[in-house]
Design a protein around this motif. Structure first.
Motif, mmCIF file in Angstrom:
data_model
loop_
_atom_site.group_PDB
_atom_site.id
_atom_site.type_symbol
_atom_site.label_atom_id
_atom_site.label_comp_id
_atom_site.label_asym_id
_atom_site.label_seq_id
_atom_site.Cartn_x
_atom_site.Cartn_y
_atom_site.Cartn_z
ATOM 1 N N MET A 1 0.852 -1.177 0.000
ATOM 2 C CA MET A 1 0.000 0.000 0.000
ATOM 3 C C MET A 1 0.896 1.238 0.000
ATOM 4 O O MET A 1 1.836 1.328 0.770
ATOM 5 C CB MET A 1 -0.910 -0.027 1.225
ATOM 6 N N GLY A 2 0.608 2.181 -0.893
ATOM 7 C CA GLY A 2 1.406 3.388 -0.990
ATOM 8 C C GLY A 2 0.680 4.596 -0.452
ATOM 9 O O GLY A 2 -0.406 4.504 0.104
ATOM 10 N N THR A 3 1.253 5.744 -0.643
ATOM 11 C CA THR A 3 0.710 6.959 -0.039
ATOM 12 C C THR A 3 -0.649 7.360 -0.607
ATOM 13 O O THR A 3 -1.468 7.901 0.118
ATOM 14 C CB THR A 3 1.691 8.128 -0.171
ATOM 15 N N VAL A 4 -0.908 7.146 -1.859
ATOM 16 C CA VAL A 4 -2.211 7.481 -2.444
ATOM 17 C C VAL A 4 -3.284 6.595 -1.823
ATOM 18 O O VAL A 4 -4.332 7.076 -1.380
ATOM 19 C CB VAL A 4 -2.198 7.338 -3.984
ATOM 20 N N THR A 5 -3.013 5.317 -1.747
ATOM 21 C CA THR A 5 -3.948 4.366 -1.149
ATOM 22 C C THR A 5 -4.198 4.712 0.320
ATOM 23 O O THR A 5 -5.343 4.713 0.781
ATOM 24 C CB THR A 5 -3.409 2.934 -1.286
ATOM 25 N N ASP A 6 -3.133 5.017 1.051
ATOM 26 C CA ASP A 6 -3.269 5.389 2.462
ATOM 27 C C ASP A 6 -4.116 6.646 2.618
ATOM 28 O O ASP A 6 -4.969 6.716 3.494
ATOM 29 C CB ASP A 6 -1.901 5.623 3.100
ATOM 30 N N TYR A 7 -3.860 7.638 1.784
ATOM 31 C CA TYR A 7 -4.614 8.890 1.860
ATOM 32 C C TYR A 7 -6.101 8.651 1.590
ATOM 33 O O TYR A 7 -6.963 9.118 2.336
ATOM 34 C CB TYR A 7 -4.056 9.927 0.878
ATOM 35 N N LEU A 8 -6.415 7.936 0.530
ATOM 36 C CA LEU A 8 -7.816 7.686 0.190
ATOM 37 C C LEU A 8 -8.538 6.944 1.314
ATOM 38 O O LEU A 8 -9.726 7.165 1.548
ATOM 39 C CB LEU A 8 -7.915 6.909 -1.121
ATOM 40 N N ALA A 9 -7.828 6.096 2.031
ATOM 41 C CA ALA A 9 -8.424 5.342 3.136
ATOM 42 C C ALA A 9 -8.861 6.247 4.287
ATOM 43 O O ALA A 9 -9.693 5.852 5.103
ATOM 44 C CB ALA A 9 -7.451 4.278 3.634
ATOM 45 N N THR A 10 -8.326 7.461 4.345
ATOM 46 C CA THR A 10 -8.695 8.388 5.417
ATOM 47 C C THR A 10 -9.977 9.147 5.102
ATOM 48 O O THR A 10 -10.507 9.834 5.975
ATOM 49 C CB THR A 10 -7.580 9.419 5.692
ATOM 50 N N LEU A 11 -10.467 9.044 3.882
ATOM 51 C CA LEU A 11 -11.648 9.787 3.450
ATOM 52 C C LEU A 11 -12.883 8.901 3.486
ATOM 53 O O LEU A 11 -12.785 7.683 3.580
ATOM 54 C CB LEU A 11 -11.433 10.312 2.027
ATOM 55 N N SER A 12 -14.050 9.547 3.362
ATOM 56 C CA SER A 12 -15.290 8.774 3.313
ATOM 57 C C SER A 12 -16.309 9.497 2.443
ATOM 58 O O SER A 12 -16.135 10.659 2.091
ATOM 59 C CB SER A 12 -15.852 8.565 4.721
ATOM 60 N N GLY A 13 -17.354 8.783 2.118
ATOM 61 C CA GLY A 13 -18.484 9.365 1.413
ATOM 62 C C GLY A 13 -18.215 9.723 -0.032
ATOM 63 O O GLY A 13 -17.292 9.191 -0.668
ATOM 64 N N PRO A 14 -19.019 10.643 -0.564
ATOM 65 C CA PRO A 14 -18.923 11.013 -1.980
ATOM 66 C C PRO A 14 -17.563 11.588 -2.378
ATOM 67 O O PRO A 14 -17.107 11.356 -3.500
ATOM 68 C CB PRO A 14 -20.024 12.054 -2.161
ATOM 69 N N ASN A 15 -16.913 12.316 -1.485
ATOM 70 C CA ASN A 15 -15.596 12.864 -1.834
ATOM 71 C C ASN A 15 -14.586 11.748 -2.053
ATOM 72 O O ASN A 15 -13.794 11.788 -2.996
ATOM 73 C CB ASN A 15 -15.100 13.823 -0.765
ATOM 74 N N ARG A 16 -14.610 10.743 -1.192
ATOM 75 C CA ARG A 16 -13.699 9.609 -1.371
ATOM 76 C C ARG A 16 -13.986 8.912 -2.696
ATOM 77 O O ARG A 16 -13.062 8.595 -3.447
ATOM 78 C CB ARG A 16 -13.836 8.620 -0.222
ATOM 79 N N GLU A 17 -15.247 8.680 -2.974
ATOM 80 C CA GLU A 17 -15.612 8.011 -4.228
ATOM 81 C C GLU A 17 -15.146 8.817 -5.436
ATOM 82 O O GLU A 17 -14.636 8.250 -6.409
ATOM 83 C CB GLU A 17 -17.120 7.799 -4.278
ATOM 84 N N ALA A 18 -15.296 10.126 -5.376
ATOM 85 C CA ALA A 18 -14.880 10.979 -6.499
ATOM 86 C C ALA A 18 -13.369 10.923 -6.698
ATOM 87 O O ALA A 18 -12.887 10.815 -7.836
ATOM 88 C CB ALA A 18 -15.338 12.415 -6.261
ATOM 89 N N LEU A 19 -12.615 10.975 -5.601
ATOM 90 C CA LEU A 19 -11.154 10.931 -5.724
ATOM 91 C C LEU A 19 -10.682 9.539 -6.144
ATOM 92 O O LEU A 19 -9.747 9.415 -6.939
ATOM 93 C CB LEU A 19 -10.496 11.352 -4.413
ATOM 94 N N GLU A 20 -11.333 8.502 -5.632
ATOM 95 C CA GLU A 20 -10.987 7.142 -6.064
ATOM 96 C C GLU A 20 -11.231 6.975 -7.556
ATOM 97 O O GLU A 20 -10.459 6.278 -8.235
ATOM 98 C CB GLU A 20 -11.797 6.111 -5.276
ATOM 99 N N HIS A 21 -12.261 7.613 -8.064
ATOM 100 C CA HIS A 21 -12.551 7.537 -9.499
ATOM 101 C C HIS A 21 -11.430 8.204 -10.307
ATOM 102 O O HIS A 21 -10.988 7.656 -11.325
ATOM 103 C CB HIS A 21 -13.898 8.186 -9.814
ATOM 104 N N VAL A 22 -10.957 9.354 -9.855
ATOM 105 C CA VAL A 22 -9.843 10.032 -10.544
ATOM 106 C C VAL A 22 -8.630 9.108 -10.570
ATOM 107 O O VAL A 22 -7.981 8.938 -11.616
ATOM 108 C CB VAL A 22 -9.497 11.372 -9.859
ATOM 109 N N VAL A 23 -8.315 8.501 -9.440
ATOM 110 C CA VAL A 23 -7.159 7.596 -9.364
ATOM 111 C C VAL A 23 -7.371 6.375 -10.259
ATOM 112 O O VAL A 23 -6.438 5.927 -10.940
ATOM 113 C CB VAL A 23 -6.878 7.202 -7.893
ATOM 114 N N ALA A 24 -8.578 5.848 -10.304
ATOM 115 C CA ALA A 24 -8.862 4.690 -11.167
ATOM 116 C C ALA A 24 -8.640 5.037 -12.637
ATOM 117 O O ALA A 24 -8.066 4.236 -13.389
ATOM 118 C CB ALA A 24 -10.293 4.202 -10.941
ATOM 119 N N ILE A 25 -9.081 6.214 -13.049
ATOM 120 C CA ILE A 25 -8.856 6.641 -14.440
ATOM 121 C C ILE A 25 -7.355 6.777 -14.698
ATOM 122 O O ILE A 25 -6.843 6.341 -15.739
ATOM 123 C CB ILE A 25 -9.591 7.967 -14.733
#
Length: 119
Positions: A1-25
């Motif tokens: 697990m790297g820093t992007v994954t760790d950071y996203l794990a600290t978020l929740s809700g729609p903002n997390r989903e939106a940022l996870e989508h950016v990373v997935a793209i």
């Protein structure tokens, strides 16, 4: 697990989903991307260079391509978004279209590869 994954794990809700989508793209466009840190931000890296960070702030979500040259080149596609040369602001309710994300990422990676080929 790297820093992007760790950071996203600290978020929740729609903002997390939106940022996870950016990373997935980004991972779709650059499957060889690794995770690291640049300018104290969790970042996706290619050839050891940061090409994308996406963060939650108090007022918005943001994309940082670690370059002031990407957004001005696609300004016509950023209509309706608040942006500066190194930051694109958006929200979970008003996300950046996938095709624009792909272009941002592709332009930044092309710039990195062009600089590397000049060496």
């Amino acid at each position: 697990m790297g820093t992007v994954t760790d950071y996203l794990a600290t978020l929740s809700g729609p903002n997390r989903e939106a940022l996870e989508h950016v990373v997935a793209i980004a991972r779709e466009v650059v499957p060889e991307a690794t995770e690291g840190t640049s300018y104290a931000m969790p970042a996706l890296m290619v050839h050891g260079k940061a090409f994308l960070s996406t963060l939650e702030t108090k007022k918005h979500l943001a994309i940082y391509p670690f370059s002031g040259q990407v957004f001005p080149r696609i300004a016509d596609k950023l209509e309706g978004f608040d942006w500066a040369t190194g930051t694109l602001r958006f929200s979970a309710a008003h996300p950046v279209p996938d095709e624009v994300l792909r272009e941002i990422i592709s332009l930044r990676v092309a710039d990195i590869e062009a600089k590397l080929s000049q060496k």
